[in-house]
Design a protein around this motif. Structure first.
Motif, PDB file in Angstrom:
ATOM      1  N   GLY A 260       0.776  -1.234   0.000  1.00  0.00           N
ATOM      2  CA  GLY A 260       0.000   0.000   0.000  1.00  0.00           C
ATOM      3  C   GLY A 260       0.802   1.275   0.000  1.00  0.00           C
ATOM      4  N   ASN A 314      -2.376  -8.192  -4.990  1.00  0.00           N
ATOM      5  CA  ASN A 314      -2.205  -6.840  -5.533  1.00  0.00           C
ATOM      6  C   ASN A 314      -1.390  -6.834  -6.828  1.00  0.00           C
ATOM      7  OD1 ASN A 314      -3.317  -4.952  -3.271  1.00  0.00           O
ATOM      8  ND2 ASN A 314      -2.051  -6.444  -2.192  1.00  0.00           N
ATOM      9  N   ARG A 526     -12.878   6.479  -4.644  1.00  0.00           N
ATOM     10  CA  ARG A 526     -12.440   5.236  -3.997  1.00  0.00           C
ATOM     11  C   ARG A 526     -13.234   4.033  -4.510  1.00  0.00           C
ATOM     12  NH1 ARG A 526     -10.852   6.412   2.261  1.00  0.00           N
ATOM     13  NH2 ARG A 526      -9.845   8.429   1.980  1.00  0.00           N
ATOM     14  N   ASP A 530      -9.873   3.543  -7.198  1.00  0.00           N
ATOM     15  CA  ASP A 530      -8.944   2.799  -6.347  1.00  0.00           C
ATOM     16  C   ASP A 530      -9.301   3.067  -4.888  1.00  0.00           C
ATOM     17  OD1 ASP A 530      -6.725   1.844  -4.842  1.00  0.00           O
ATOM     18  OD2 ASP A 530      -5.405   2.107  -6.560  1.00  0.00           O
ATOM     19  N   ASN A 532      -7.535   2.891  -2.412  1.00  0.00           N
ATOM     20  CA  ASN A 532      -6.403   3.452  -1.674  1.00  0.00           C
ATOM     21  C   ASN A 532      -6.215   4.942  -1.905  1.00  0.00           C
ATOM     22  OD1 ASN A 532      -5.107   0.928  -0.486  1.00  0.00           O
ATOM     23  ND2 ASN A 532      -5.251   0.372  -2.646  1.00  0.00           N
ATOM     24  N   LYS A 534      -6.257   8.752  -1.476  1.00  0.00           N
ATOM     25  CA  LYS A 534      -6.344   9.610  -0.296  1.00  0.00           C
ATOM     26  C   LYS A 534      -6.324  11.072  -0.720  1.00  0.00           C
ATOM     27  CE  LYS A 534      -4.155   6.359   2.885  1.00  0.00           C
ATOM     28  NZ  LYS A 534      -3.028   6.120   3.827  1.00  0.00           N
TER      29      LYS A 534
END
Length: 589
Positions: A260, A314, A526, A530, A532, A534
């Protein structure tokens, strides 16, 4: 399950800060930016005798290391602490005295800070010379002929603020062994019968699949040569250095992204971006001018996915991130290399201004410029580069501050208490002036929302008996004082005067909608792009919103259409909103 004991493997990166092996990767056979650290731990359970005896059993009886090639170290003592004679005696049960070596505080005493748990440590070193005759003088001499493979830390004391060391009531063991180094000794030496070749971490099953894939891509062959002088490499030495660098770096990036951590311009993300760009640049040594690096990620997944299932889970994301980063850097790499050729002198050093231009314009990290300079025997004005970086940061801070500048009282500060904000429930209020500034008013309580969280400050009017004041912006000081910035339309406001403060309700309503839409957009990104993603900044005005986020590729037209559908659907649901104030830590949960 035994709460007093544990054994593990840790994924470790050493590419910045105190422990930085980046510059050494490729130039020798045993440094890495990414490696596995094997460890066993005792939490007030076993201590020195068991740790040392079990270490000996593992590497001699289980793995078959030749004991005539082993050296053990122990803390030899200094003016702060006595020597660790207990560890010395325990090693003498297994090794002759000439191969049990005292070490100094730097090498054989573990202490993270001025105070806290600490203690002596014992290391195991392996003699890799052809005739096993390196001698004790080569131990901890940073030589490839005698490398450390295991460190047994005995957490025995507490370092007190007065400098004294007090025995801990519960003593612990923390060991660390490099998996790659252990593999090289087990595998590379054919059972320790032939020491004629280079003993290398890179000539093991850990790296051979990556080398095979890289050889197929490049048409080059790895021969395990090491450069005697990085500035005077032969063609084959340059090829072999590139193989080692690229193989190390693809493991580092693949594992990090699977966990991540994304390449970015800040913090650990920038460390990854530097490592990736270093690998791509080394690809040019193998004639690889098109994108190639991301393709090696599949080899990493195939090799390590069984042990680390997060790589398999992943896999797609790792490949997409690497490809996007590589394509982005490739667009500027050729131009940057041309610029480097034009600024690199025949001898001497590269000027700070030129190094900064490579960084600021072409995305060349300083260490990449230093690397290319070192290959030619040149230096870089690092001190001057840092000065230019600091000047750029100062300009950015000044520009930002000038946009938000509030003229305060003549003494340079505000004596007012933090302002009570009542704007969640009110857009108009009867209140009192507590401070009058050159271009602003401070109220006892206010319905005006100060610029915060990306949302612009409110506008509106403040009216008293004999004056009218137009509020064009609302700001908040670090101390929580809300300042209503603007100008008097008539009359003059006075401290202590009772006033009516009224927010521009229409503009506030527009901003409220755009603020809510920002959260809807964040959620939709999100969901569609994705999970992840932010937030990295935003701006909410009455006319539009802007949402900043870090991602490895642009949002596609198809994704954008889907995002609009998701946001519109949420708006049509007309869900009732509630405002709740709570600590940030609770929000993040």
């Amino acid at each position: 399950y035994d709460p007093g004991r544990a054994a593990d493997t840790q994924k470790c990166i050493r590419a910045g800060g105190k422990h930085n092996d980046l510059d050494d990767v490729g130039l020798d056979t045993y440094h890495h930016t990414f490696f596995e650290m094997l460890g066993n731990w005792s939490f007030g359970d076993y201590f020195k005798q068991e740790a040392i005896d079990w270490a000996w059993e593992l590497i001699i009886d289980v793995w078959g290391f030749p004991k005539e090639r082993l050296y053990a170290t122990y803390f030899g003592g200094d003016d702060k602490s006595a020597p660790d004679l207990e560890a010395q005696a325990l090693w003498l049960k297994h090794l002759p005295a000439e191969r049990v070596v005292p070490g100094n505080r730097k090498d054989n005493f573990w202490q993270m800070g001025d105070t806290g748990p600490c203690g002596p440590c014992s290391e195991l070193h392996v003699d890799l010379t052809p005739n096993a005759d390196c001698g004790a003088g080569m131990v901890n001499a940073d030589s490839a002929d005698c490398i450390e493979i295991w460190n047994l830390v005995f957490i025995q004391f507490n370092a007190n603020i007065d400098g004294a060391f007090t025995p801990l009531p519960a003593q612990h063991v923390d060991t660390g062994m490099g998996f790659e180094r252990a593999c090289s000794i087990i595998q590379c030496t054919n059972g320790f019968t032939d020491f004629s070749g280079v003993i290398s971490n890179y000539e093991t099953d850990v790296f051979s699949p990556i080398f095979a894939a890289l050889a197929e891509m490049s048409g080059k062959t790895y021969t395990s040569t090491l450069p005697e002088d990085p500035a005077q490499q032969t063609e084959q030495e340059a090829v072999d250095v590139a193989f080692r660098v690229i193989a190390d770096h693809i493991r580092c990036l693949s594992f990090s992204i699977a966990d991540g951590i994304m390449p970015s311009n800040e913090g650990r993300g920038y460390v990854l971006r530097r490592i990736l760009r270093r690998a791509v640049r080394y690809g040019r040594s193998l004639g690889l001018t098109e994108t190639f690096f991301h393709k090696l990620a599949d080899t990493v997944v195939e090799s390590f996915g069984d042990a680390f299932p997060e790589l398999i889970e992943n896999r797609d994301r790792v490949g997409r991130v690497l490809k996007a980063e590589e394509e982005s850097f490739n667009r500027t790499l050729d131009k940057g290399l041309d610029v480097f050729e034009s600024i690199a002198p025949a001898d001497g050093g590269i000027l700070a201004a030129d190094a900064f231009k490579l960084y600021d314009t072409y995305g060349f990290p300083l260490d990449l410029t230093e690397l290319m300079a070192r290959e030619r025997g040149l230096t870089v004005d690092v001190e001057g580069f840092e000065k230019l970086m600091n000047e750029q940061r100062a300009r950015a801070r000044t520009d930002h501050a000038s946009k938000k500048q509030i003229v305060l009282a003549e003494d340079g500060g505000l004596a007012a208490d933090a302002t009570e904000f009542i704007g969640y429930d009110h857009v108009k209020a009867n209140t009192e002036i507590v401070e009058v500034l050159e271009n602003g008013i401070v109220l006892k309580e206010t319905p005006f929302y100060p610029e915060s969280g990306g949302q612009q400050g409110d506008q509106g009017d403040i009216k008293g008996e004999d004056f009218g004041f137009k509020v064009t912006d609302t700001q908040k000081t670090p101390e929580g004082v809300i300042v209503h910035v603007g100008e008097a339309l008539y009359g003059a406001p006075k401290k202590g005067e009772l006033v009516i403060a009224a927010v521009d309700r229409f503009r506030r309503g527009q901003m409220r909608r755009n603020h809510t839409a920002t959260h809807l957009l964040n959620a939709a990104l999100r969901q569609v792009v994705d999970p992840n993603i932010k937030q990295a900044g935003s701006m909410v005005s009455a006319d539009y919103l802007r949402f900043d986020f870090n991602h490895f590729e642009a949002v596609s037209p198809e994704q954008l259409k889907k995002i609009e559908q998701v946001v519109s659907h949420e708006i049509m649901r007309n869900t009732e909103l509630q405002t709740v104030e709570m600590p940030l830590a609770d929000v993040q949960k």
